[in-house]
Design an enzyme around this catalytic site. Structure first.
Site, PDB file in Angstrom:
ATOM      1  N   ASN A  45       0.830  -1.205   0.000  1.00 53.20           N
ATOM      2  CA  ASN A  45       0.000   0.000   0.000  1.00 53.20           C
ATOM      3  C   ASN A  45       0.862   1.252   0.000  1.00 53.20           C
ATOM      4  O   ASN A  45       1.956   1.286   0.593  1.00 53.20           O
ATOM      5  CB  ASN A  45      -0.999  -0.005   1.165  1.00 53.20           C
ATOM      6  CG  ASN A  45      -0.384  -0.167   2.531  1.00 53.20           C
ATOM      7  OD1 ASN A  45       0.696  -0.747   2.681  1.00 53.20           O
ATOM      8  ND2 ASN A  45      -1.063   0.325   3.546  1.00 53.20           N
ATOM      9  N   VAL A  46       0.368   2.260  -0.695  1.00 56.44           N
ATOM     10  CA  VAL A  46       1.070   3.542  -0.831  1.00 56.44           C
ATOM     11  C   VAL A  46       0.056   4.636  -0.523  1.00 56.44           C
ATOM     12  O   VAL A  46      -0.834   4.908  -1.331  1.00 56.44           O
ATOM     13  CB  VAL A  46       1.647   3.708  -2.261  1.00 56.44           C
ATOM     14  CG1 VAL A  46       2.374   5.051  -2.382  1.00 56.44           C
ATOM     15  CG2 VAL A  46       2.587   2.558  -2.607  1.00 56.44           C
ATOM     16  N   GLU A  47       0.165   5.216   0.675  1.00 56.05           N
ATOM     17  CA  GLU A  47      -0.816   6.210   1.124  1.00 56.05           C
ATOM     18  C   GLU A  47      -0.443   7.609   0.652  1.00 56.05           C
ATOM     19  O   GLU A  47       0.607   7.823   0.039  1.00 56.05           O
ATOM     20  CB  GLU A  47      -0.946   6.125   2.653  1.00 56.05           C
ATOM     21  CG  GLU A  47      -1.485   4.761   3.078  1.00 56.05           C
ATOM     22  CD  GLU A  47      -1.734   4.632   4.566  1.00 56.05           C
ATOM     23  OE1 GLU A  47      -1.296   5.514   5.346  1.00 56.05           O
ATOM     24  OE2 GLU A  47      -2.389   3.635   4.963  1.00 56.05           O
ATOM     25  N   CYS A  56      -4.144   0.730  -2.434  1.00 58.75           N
ATOM     26  CA  CYS A  56      -4.019  -0.537  -1.720  1.00 58.75           C
ATOM     27  C   CYS A  56      -2.907  -1.389  -2.334  1.00 58.75           C
ATOM     28  O   CYS A  56      -2.532  -1.209  -3.500  1.00 58.75           O
ATOM     29  CB  CYS A  56      -5.320  -1.322  -1.791  1.00 58.75           C
ATOM     30  SG  CYS A  56      -6.643  -0.675  -0.753  1.00 58.75           S
ATOM     31  N   GLU A  58      -3.047  -4.418  -3.330  1.00 60.97           N
ATOM     32  CA  GLU A  58      -3.491  -5.207  -4.482  1.00 60.97           C
ATOM     33  C   GLU A  58      -3.484  -4.361  -5.750  1.00 60.97           C
ATOM     34  O   GLU A  58      -3.300  -4.881  -6.850  1.00 60.97           O
ATOM     35  CB  GLU A  58      -4.895  -5.761  -4.222  1.00 60.97           C
ATOM     36  CG  GLU A  58      -4.984  -6.714  -3.033  1.00 60.97           C
ATOM     37  CD  GLU A  58      -5.233  -5.993  -1.707  1.00 60.97           C
ATOM     38  OE1 GLU A  58      -4.844  -4.819  -1.559  1.00 60.97           O
ATOM     39  OE2 GLU A  58      -5.832  -6.614  -0.819  1.00 60.97           O
ATOM     40  N   CYS A  89      -9.899  -5.617   0.410  1.00 57.48           N
ATOM     41  CA  CYS A  89     -11.119  -4.819   0.574  1.00 57.48           C
ATOM     42  C   CYS A  89     -12.019  -5.034  -0.644  1.00 57.48           C
ATOM     43  O   CYS A  89     -11.634  -5.683  -1.627  1.00 57.48           O
ATOM     44  CB  CYS A  89     -10.768  -3.336   0.741  1.00 57.48           C
ATOM     45  SG  CYS A  89     -10.182  -2.546  -0.783  1.00 57.48           S
ATOM     46  N   CYS A  92     -10.616  -3.939  -3.967  1.00 59.64           N
ATOM     47  CA  CYS A  92      -9.514  -4.804  -4.406  1.00 59.64           C
ATOM     48  C   CYS A  92     -10.013  -6.164  -4.869  1.00 59.64           C
ATOM     49  O   CYS A  92      -9.417  -6.778  -5.749  1.00 59.64           O
ATOM     50  CB  CYS A  92      -8.478  -4.937  -3.302  1.00 59.64           C
ATOM     51  SG  CYS A  92      -7.569  -3.406  -3.079  1.00 59.64           S
TER      52      CYS A  92
HETATM   53  N1  THU Z   1      -5.346  -1.688   2.378  1.00 61.79           N
HETATM   54  C1  THU Z   1      -4.763  -2.443   1.404  1.00 61.79           C
HETATM   55  O1  THU Z   1      -3.619  -2.192   1.012  1.00 61.79           O
HETATM   56  N2  THU Z   1      -5.471  -3.473   0.879  1.00 61.79           N
HETATM   57  C2  THU Z   1      -6.725  -3.814   1.264  1.00 61.79           C
HETATM   58  O2  THU Z   1      -7.322  -4.687   0.655  1.00 61.79           O
HETATM   59  C3  THU Z   1      -7.332  -3.175   2.425  1.00 61.79           C
HETATM   60  C4  THU Z   1      -6.683  -1.930   2.880  1.00 61.79           C
HETATM   61  C5  THU Z   1      -4.615  -0.541   2.921  1.00 61.79           C
HETATM   62  C6  THU Z   1      -5.169   0.786   2.516  1.00 61.79           C
HETATM   63  C7  THU Z   1      -4.615   1.681   3.600  1.00 61.79           C
HETATM   64  O3  THU Z   1      -3.325   2.114   3.212  1.00 61.79           O
HETATM   65  C8  THU Z   1      -4.503   0.766   4.803  1.00 61.79           C
HETATM   66  O4  THU Z   1      -4.648  -0.551   4.316  1.00 61.79           O
HETATM   67  C9  THU Z   1      -5.544   1.031   5.876  1.00 61.79           C
HETATM   68  O5  THU Z   1      -6.816   0.995   5.343  1.00 61.79           O
END
Ligand code: THU
Length: 129
Positions: A45-47, A56, A58, A89, A92
């Site tokens: 994940n890259v926020e 996310c 994925e 999620c 994804c």
């Molecule tokens: N996140 C994912 O990378 N994949 C998912 O399927 C669920 C959520 C990440 C997004 C965010 O950076 C962190 O989890 C918290 O929600």
């Protein structure tokens, strides 16, 4: 038929999670997928300071699939940096369905399940005219 070493795939997802950029949630997420040619692709994940723009694991993995030769996802594992199993999620699941289809396998708390169980009655490419 591609062989899936689930323990290796899970370990690679944990390793990928350690590359996460997640200063806002603090949750490191990694994903790993075996592709139909047997190679493994990874994502993390890259926020973003604009929270809703974050990606996310994925989704970045979908980019890796395309960047490293394309093909299809056959088996997917998602883990936190601490090694906990995480489910993709909803968004994804749709991304995985697009590039893996109904038979793609996903590591879940209930065991390894196909996408038909992870995203039942999915909308997909076959629903478009
Ligand atoms: N996140 C994912 O990378 N994949 C998912 O399927 C669920 C959520 C990440 C997004 C965010 O950076 C962190 O989890 C918290 O929600």
């Amino acid at each position: 038929m591609v062989d899936v070493d689930w323990d290796d795939l899970r370990a690679r997802a944990v390793e990928a999670a350690r590359s996460a950029y997640s200063p806002y949630s603090g949750l490191q997420v990694g994903s790993a997928a075996v592709c139909d040619d047997g190679r493994v692709v990874l994502g993390c994940n890259v926020e973003n300071a604009s929270y809703g723009v974050g990606m996310c694991a994925e989704c970045t993995m979908a980019g890796q699939l395309r960047l490293t030769g394309g093909g299809r996802f056959v088996a997917v594992a998602c883990r936190s940096g601490a090694g906990e199993l995480l489910m993709p999620c909803g968004r994804c699941r749709q991304v995985l369905y697009e590039l893996g289809g109904p038979d793609c396998l996903v590591d879940t708390p209930a065991g390894v399940l196909p996408m038909t169980r992870v995203l039942p009655d999915a909308f997909g490419p076959e629903d478009l005219p």
